[in-house]
Design an enzyme around this catalytic site. Structure first.
Site, PDB file in Angstrom:
ATOM      1  CG  ASP A   1      -1.870  -1.181   1.227  1.00  0.00           C
ATOM      2  OD1 ASP A   1      -2.223  -1.664   0.138  1.00  0.00           O
ATOM      3  OD2 ASP A   1      -2.212  -1.645   2.329  1.00  0.00           O
TER       4      ASP A   1
ATOM      5  N   GLY B   1       1.454   3.043  -2.527  1.00  0.00           N
ATOM      6  CA  GLY B   1       1.030   3.943  -3.610  1.00  0.00           C
ATOM      7  C   GLY B   1       1.614   3.489  -4.946  1.00  0.00           C
ATOM      8  CE  LYS B   2       2.354  -2.460  -4.343  1.00  0.00           C
ATOM      9  NZ  LYS B   2       2.062  -2.118  -2.941  1.00  0.00           N
TER      10      LYS B   2
ATOM     11  N   GLY C   1      -4.613  -4.455  -3.547  1.00  0.00           N
ATOM     12  CA  GLY C   1      -5.618  -3.424  -3.799  1.00  0.00           C
ATOM     13  C   GLY C   1      -4.870  -2.203  -4.278  1.00  0.00           C
ATOM     14  CG  HIS C   2      -2.281  -2.382  -6.925  1.00  0.00           C
ATOM     15  ND1 HIS C   2      -1.461  -3.037  -7.802  1.00  0.00           N
ATOM     16  CD2 HIS C   2      -1.894  -2.786  -5.692  1.00  0.00           C
ATOM     17  CE1 HIS C   2      -0.609  -3.805  -7.125  1.00  0.00           C
ATOM     18  NE2 HIS C   2      -0.870  -3.674  -5.850  1.00  0.00           N
TER      19      HIS C   2
ATOM     20  CB  THR D   1      -6.203 -10.269   1.944  1.00  0.00           C
ATOM     21  OG1 THR D   1      -5.649 -11.333   1.158  1.00  0.00           O
ATOM     22  CG2 THR D   1      -5.158  -9.187   2.142  1.00  0.00           C
TER      23      THR D   1
ATOM     24  NE  ARG E   1       6.638 -31.601  -6.402  1.00  0.00           N
ATOM     25  CZ  ARG E   1       7.664 -32.357  -6.051  1.00  0.00           C
ATOM     26  NH1 ARG E   1       8.667 -32.523  -6.870  1.00  0.00           N
ATOM     27  NH2 ARG E   1       7.677 -32.944  -4.870  1.00  0.00           N
TER      28      ARG E   1
ATOM     29  CD  GLN F   1       0.831  -8.870  -2.308  1.00  0.00           C
ATOM     30  OE1 GLN F   1       1.514  -9.556  -3.040  1.00  0.00           O
ATOM     31  NE2 GLN F   1      -0.430  -8.600  -2.585  1.00  0.00           N
TER      32      GLN F   1
ATOM     33  NE  ARG G   1      -7.170  -6.640   6.970  1.00  0.00           N
ATOM     34  CZ  ARG G   1      -6.190  -7.521   6.875  1.00  0.00           C
ATOM     35  NH1 ARG G   1      -5.873  -8.289   7.908  1.00  0.00           N
ATOM     36  NH2 ARG G   1      -5.513  -7.666   5.751  1.00  0.00           N
TER      37      ARG G   1
ATOM     38  CB  VAL H   1       1.662  16.436  -3.584  1.00  0.00           C
ATOM     39  CG1 VAL H   1       3.128  16.648  -3.249  1.00  0.00           C
ATOM     40  CG2 VAL H   1       1.404  16.685  -5.064  1.00  0.00           C
TER      41      VAL H   1
HETATM   42  P1  GDP Z   1      -0.771   0.284  -3.571  1.00  0.00           P
HETATM   43  O1  GDP Z   1      -1.364  -0.997  -3.090  1.00  0.00           O
HETATM   44  O2  GDP Z   1       0.692   0.380  -3.293  1.00  0.00           O
HETATM   45  O3  GDP Z   1      -1.083   0.585  -5.001  1.00  0.00           O
HETATM   46  O4  GDP Z   1      -1.429   1.448  -2.688  1.00  0.00           O
HETATM   47  P2  GDP Z   1      -2.982   1.557  -2.262  1.00  0.00           P
HETATM   48  O5  GDP Z   1      -3.755   2.007  -3.432  1.00  0.00           O
HETATM   49  O6  GDP Z   1      -3.450   0.348  -1.554  1.00  0.00           O
HETATM   50  O7  GDP Z   1      -2.885   2.667  -1.131  1.00  0.00           O
HETATM   51  C1  GDP Z   1      -2.370   3.925  -1.375  1.00  0.00           C
HETATM   52  C2  GDP Z   1      -3.451   4.961  -1.001  1.00  0.00           C
HETATM   53  O8  GDP Z   1      -2.881   6.235  -1.035  1.00  0.00           O
HETATM   54  C3  GDP Z   1      -4.597   5.008  -2.007  1.00  0.00           C
HETATM   55  O9  GDP Z   1      -5.751   5.413  -1.327  1.00  0.00           O
HETATM   56  C4  GDP Z   1      -4.143   6.073  -3.000  1.00  0.00           C
HETATM   57  O10 GDP Z   1      -5.235   6.716  -3.651  1.00  0.00           O
HETATM   58  C5  GDP Z   1      -3.462   7.027  -2.074  1.00  0.00           C
HETATM   59  N1  GDP Z   1      -2.320   7.781  -2.601  1.00  0.00           N
HETATM   60  C6  GDP Z   1      -1.311   7.358  -3.420  1.00  0.00           C
HETATM   61  N2  GDP Z   1      -0.384   8.331  -3.546  1.00  0.00           N
HETATM   62  C7  GDP Z   1      -0.811   9.365  -2.788  1.00  0.00           C
HETATM   63  C8  GDP Z   1      -0.257  10.645  -2.471  1.00  0.00           C
HETATM   64  O11 GDP Z   1       0.814  11.027  -2.908  1.00  0.00           O
HETATM   65  N3  GDP Z   1      -1.008  11.445  -1.614  1.00  0.00           N
HETATM   66  C9  GDP Z   1      -2.209  11.048  -1.080  1.00  0.00           C
HETATM   67  N4  GDP Z   1      -2.854  11.877  -0.273  1.00  0.00           N
HETATM   68  N5  GDP Z   1      -2.724   9.848  -1.370  1.00  0.00           N
HETATM   69  C10 GDP Z   1      -2.034   9.019  -2.198  1.00  0.00           C
HETATM   70  P1  IMO Z   2      -0.927  -4.234  -2.162  1.00  0.00           P
HETATM   71  O1  IMO Z   2      -0.476  -4.823  -3.484  1.00  0.00           O
HETATM   72  C1  IMO Z   2      -0.882  -4.515   2.169  1.00  0.00           C
HETATM   73  C2  IMO Z   2      -0.791  -8.537   3.892  1.00  0.00           C
HETATM   74  C3  IMO Z   2      -1.994  -9.039   4.682  1.00  0.00           C
HETATM   75  C4  IMO Z   2      -1.298  -9.946   5.678  1.00  0.00           C
HETATM   76  C5  IMO Z   2      -0.189 -10.581   4.837  1.00  0.00           C
HETATM   77  C6  IMO Z   2      -0.549 -11.947   4.276  1.00  0.00           C
HETATM   78  O2  IMO Z   2      -2.204  -3.514  -2.224  1.00  0.00           O
HETATM   79  O3  IMO Z   2       0.194  -3.442  -1.565  1.00  0.00           O
HETATM   80  P2  IMO Z   2      -2.130 -12.705   2.267  1.00  0.00           P
HETATM   81  O4  IMO Z   2      -3.608 -12.513   2.058  1.00  0.00           O
HETATM   82  O5  IMO Z   2      -1.302 -12.120   1.161  1.00  0.00           O
HETATM   83  O6  IMO Z   2      -1.752 -14.114   2.560  1.00  0.00           O
HETATM   84  O7  IMO Z   2      -1.802 -11.873   3.602  1.00  0.00           O
HETATM   85  O8  IMO Z   2       0.067  -9.677   3.780  1.00  0.00           O
HETATM   86  N1  IMO Z   2      -1.085  -8.079   2.512  1.00  0.00           N
HETATM   87  C7  IMO Z   2      -1.067  -6.790   2.148  1.00  0.00           C
HETATM   88  N2  IMO Z   2      -0.883  -5.673   2.872  1.00  0.00           N
HETATM   89  N3  IMO Z   2      -1.044  -4.434   0.836  1.00  0.00           N
HETATM   90  C8  IMO Z   2      -1.200  -5.556   0.091  1.00  0.00           C
HETATM   91  O9  IMO Z   2      -1.205  -5.534  -1.257  1.00  0.00           O
HETATM   92  C9  IMO Z   2      -1.261  -6.800   0.743  1.00  0.00           C
HETATM   93  N4  IMO Z   2      -1.433  -8.071   0.336  1.00  0.00           N
HETATM   94  C10 IMO Z   2      -1.303  -8.837   1.424  1.00  0.00           C
HETATM   95  O10 IMO Z   2      -2.675  -7.965   5.298  1.00  0.00           O
HETATM   96  O11 IMO Z   2      -0.677  -9.171   6.677  1.00  0.00           O
HETATM   97 MG    MG Z   3      -2.854  -1.647  -1.775  1.00  0.00          MG
END
Ligand code: GDP
Ligand code: IMO
Ligand code: MG
Length: 426
Positions: free
Chosen positions: A16, A18-19, A43-44, A129, A143, A225, A308, A415
């Site tokens: 999470d 911000g990939k 969740g991207h 998750t 396997r 992740q 969560r 930002v």
């Molecule tokens: P990912 O899993 O790495 O793609 O990241 P997520 O989407 O799960 O979580 C990143 C959260 O931060 C999301 O709600 C994005 O919309 C938000 N986000 C990403 N970059 C920025 C930023 O530079 N500023 C703010 N305020 N939010 C951001």
């Molecule tokens: P993105 O790609 C944040 C965490 C789960 C748990 C551990 C194992 O959005 O960054 P799993 O269901 O993979 O067996 O859970 O990894 N986890 C994440 N945390 N962002 C994710 O993906 C995650 N994918 C799994 O919360 O701690």
């Molecule tokens: Mg995410």
């Protein structure tokens, strides 16, 4: 000579970071975006023209017309969920047909895996998750997994494999935990209808990816992740079950890893973690609230997949240094810097008092004592700034600290949550 760069985008912390926003930005300079590991646990999220998209299995590149999106061999795919995701993209006016390719070598998450995961989570809480990821990867290593390519061999073949699975793995769970599993023919019917929906998307793209990367370039590998959730390099056993680091890209895509020109590490301006496991810089309740937000903004720190609340704390420089090294990071994208406005002073952990480096066990990591350096911070709202020079001095000082610890340039600064809320630092 290649015209475009081949890049890997990788999370540097616990996911999470911000990939997706960076992948979305870099997709402009790519032709193909490929996910190399994980599955529906990801969740991207990206916001485009005020609309928020959350992608779970489909590469983020799908939000740009004409780009090819590949679900790589290293993934474990939940097919009915993938169908749902594609359907919902289609409903939002995004045309995915002829643009999505799914590796026949990717493994399939079966409904059985989710049953097993809920049993396992009762025994030992990782805080997963609940998307069946761990059990699906376990079957791959054992396997006995089903792969996407098996779907092309017909329903009887799928039933045969499911019968075999029930015989080898299912019986153990039935005996030990009274688990009840759906009949192979019901599961096979759902898989068959998913395969029909996906139509010609199931196709081996390894050669296509290799040719593109070698000749024109423009292959963008999207990690899911983050490094600290890596099966091997993370805080085991509180990790996911795939290789989330840049090293996982070559394994999960199937091309010459020397074709990648640049590895971009995504680091949030503070650390977050969702699920259980050690988190040395986790904040007290007040700090967590400040960093997490209340939930009123789309970007507040609540899981995109499970909803969560994410655990929050100061940026961990020891993890940053480790992650830079493990992944071979060339440049860093520092996201969510806007959130730190008005939080003064700011702190960054620069070392652990009791360990000289990241310890290898979760037990040790859970007693790591961070030593912090303080930064004065800044008051101004930076969310409308688009040029590095216009950032307040306090923000520049914070960015320099990240560069000093990682010994790598911060090339992108987030930002805000939207596609355009980004500063490119030359
Ligand atoms: P990912 O899993 O790495 O793609 O990241 P997520 O989407 O799960 O979580 C990143 C959260 O931060 C999301 O709600 C994005 O919309 C938000 N986000 C990403 N970059 C920025 C930023 O530079 N500023 C703010 N305020 N939010 C951001
Ligand atoms: P993105 O790609 C944040 C965490 C789960 C748990 C551990 C194992 O959005 O960054 P799993 O269901 O993979 O067996 O859970 O990894 N986890 C994440 N945390 N962002 C994710 O993906 C995650 N994918 C799994 O919360 O701690
Ligand atoms: Mg995410």
């Amino acid at each position: 000579m290649r015209k475009k760069k081949n890049r890997i985008v990788v999370g540097m912390f616990w996911g999470d970071e911000g990939k997706a926003k960076l992948v979305d930005f870099l997709t402009k300079y790519a032709d193909v975006v490929v996910r190399y590991q994980g599955g529906a646990n990801a969740g991207h999220s990206v916001e485009v023209d005020g609309r928020r998209f959350v992608l779970h299995q489909v590469p983020t590149g799908i939000l740009h017309p004409d780009k090819i999106c590949v679900l790589g061999a290293g993934m474990v795919i939940d097919l009915p969920k993938l169908v749902e995701e594609l359907q919902s993209l289609e409903d939002s006016g995004i045309d995915w047909r002829n643009r999505v390719r799914i590796s026949p070598r990717a493994h399939i998450v079966l409904p059985y895996h989710k049953v097993i995961e809920s049993i396992m989570e009762e025994q030992e809480k990782i805080g997963t998750t609940k998307r069946g990821i761990g059990p699906a990867y376990r079957d791959r290593a054992g396997r006995i997994g089903l792969r996407v390519g098996d779907l092309l061999l017909g329903k009887n073949h799928i039933i045969k494999l499911l019968d075999r699975w029930l015989d080898i793995a299912g019986k153990l769970y039935e005996r030990a935990f009274d688990a009840e599993f759906q009949s192979p023919s019901d599961v096979a019917s759902v898989l068959e209808s998913s395969a029909d929906f996906l139509d010609r998307a199931i196709i081996d793209s390894t050669k296509f990816l290799d040719d593109t990367a070698r000749n024109s370039g423009g292959v963008l590998a999207e990690g899911a992740q983050g490094t600290m959730l890596s099966l091997n390099w993370g805080t085991y056993p509180f990790v996911t079950s795939s290789e989330t680091t840049a090293g996982g890209a070559a394994e999960g895509i199937g091309i010459d890893l020397r074709l990648f020109d640049e590895i971009i590490g995504i680091a949030k301006a503070f650390c977050t973690r969702v699920g259980n496991g050690p988190f040395p810089t986790e904040g007290d309740e007040n700090l967590q609230k400040l960093l997490r937000g209340t939930g009123e903004h789309s970007y507040d720190e609540f899981g995109s997949t499970t909803g969560r609340p994410r655990r929050c704390g100061w940026l961990d420089g020891v993890v940053l240094e480790y992650s830079t090294r493990i992944n071979g990071i060339d440049a860093i994208a520092l996201t969510k810097l806007d959130i730190l406005s008005k939080i003064r002073p700011l702190k960054v952990a620069t070392k652990y008092n009791n360990f000289s480096a990241i310890p290898s066990t979760a037990e040790e990591m859970s007693i790591a004592e961070p030593i912090y350096e303080e930064f004065s911070g800044w008051d101004d709202d930076i969310s409308k700034i688009r040029e590095y020079d216009k950032l307040p001095d306090g923000a520049k000082e914070y960015i320099s600290a990240v560069e000093k610890i990682s010994k790598k340039p911060v090339k992108y600064i987030g930002v805000g949550p939207s596609r355009d809320d980004l500063i490119v630092k030359e």
